[in-house]
Design an enzyme around this catalytic site. Structure first.
Site: not given
Ligand code: ASP
Length: 332
Positions: A31, A288, A170, A97-98, A18
């Protein structure tokens, strides 16, 4: 480690995400990740006149949901070369970020500590109103160019915060401050003009913990759900998983039929790591579930995604014995 060069020389490896995303409207939600070329991003960062010399090398232009062996292999090779290059003081990886926690942790496990290596992403596309990308990028330049960032292993910079790869995850799908650290919180606060460390490095020793392999094995994550049966375990074994990670309920629990099926997998030589589908917390041995009796490994502080990465690195390095795997999870 200190560098004598007045302006730190930083190699930027682009993978997409992103931070390189472009939307059809500045306020819409749709996007495409990775649509902006790395050179374009560097041109924009150039307008900020930061105290650093940046060189760009694109690796990919994809959403990090599609990151895998090919990109990891290229990143590892490029960063290892940069660490050996006296003309480079630090490395930035622009990344979605994923799966930032997976790439950061895998690189952290397989690279020596040393020159700063910083993963950075964004939660909003580059052209969205209130985009966080350039801010995060400028912060990453600050971190990658700081001699105090050296010997800390791979770092992740998001929302004016610096995390260690082993801790970061995340934790929100949409907020700008979507990242959290567990069990250690942030190591530093950063802005484009300041960097304040307030936690020591967690890295012990400077050598890589694991050799970079020729390939990574298939390791499946099984998410436990109420009322499920053992069939998904059989399915994962049926597609040839070399190891299994349970994303269990609570302290890494699952229905008894699932635990029994996983125990059979472990008895058959397939390492089984119990982690938690709960967002945060420890999974300890023999709470457990009788890990000793079933031959399981407890993931301790690692969530399912990072537990899978560590298990892949272990198996790829020929470490498949539960006791040795447990030691690696205990030591992270
Ligand atoms: N789906 C995107 C990615 O991980 C989300 C992001 O970058 O925030 O490339």
């Amino acid at each position: 480690m200190t560098h004598a060069h007045p302006r730190p020389r930083i190699l930027v490896l682009g993978t997409g995400g992103t931070i390189a995303g472009a939307a059809r409207s500045r306020t819409g939600k749709a996007y495409g990740a990775g649509e902006v070329a790395l050179e374009t991003m560097l041109d924009e960062i150039g307008t900020l006149e930061l105290e650093a010399e940046l060189a760009a090398r694109p690796i990919a232009r994809i959403g990090s949901q599609d990151i895998g062996w090919k990109e990891w292999d290229a990143l590892h090779r490029e960063i290892a070369a940069a660490q050996a290059d006296p003309e480079i003081d630090g490395v930035i990886v622009t990344h979605g970020t994923d799966t930032a926690e997976e790439t950061a942790f895998l690189l952290d496990l397989t690279l020596p500590a040393g020159k700063p290596v910083v993963l950075v992403g964004a939660m909003r596309p580059s052209d969205a109103v209130g985009s966080d990308g350039m801010r995060n990028f400028a912060n990453a330049v600050r971190v990658a160019g700081d001699p105090e960032s050296a010997d800390r292993g791979v770092l992740v910079v998001m929302a004016d915060t610096v995390f260690a790869a082993a801790d970061v995850r995340k934790a929100a799908t949409a907020n700008v401050d979507a990242f959290r650290g567990y069990p250690r919180g942030p190591l530093a606060r950063v802005t484009p003009s300041s960097l304040d460390w307030f936690a020591p490095t967690h890295r012990t020793g400077s050598a890589a913990r694991f050799a970079w392999p020729d390939a990574l094995p298939r390791v499946g994550i099984l998410t436990a759900g109420a009322g499920m049966d053992e069939k998904p375990v059989e399915a994962l074994l049926g597609i040839g998983c070399a190891g299994l990670v349970l994303a269990g309920m609570g302290q890494g629990n699952a229905p008894q039929v699932v635990i029994e099926a996983l125990g059979q997998a472990a008895a058959g030589g397939v390492p089984v790591v119990r982690s938690a589908r709960v967002d945060e917390g420890m999974v300890d041995r023999n709470v457990e579930v009788d890990d000793d009796a079933h031959g399981f490994v407890a993931a301790r502080a690692l969530g399912p995604a990072k537990a899978r990465v560590l298990l892949m690195a272990l198996i790829a390095n020929g470490i498949t014995e539960p006791k040795r795997i447990q030691l690696a999870f205990d030591g992270r």
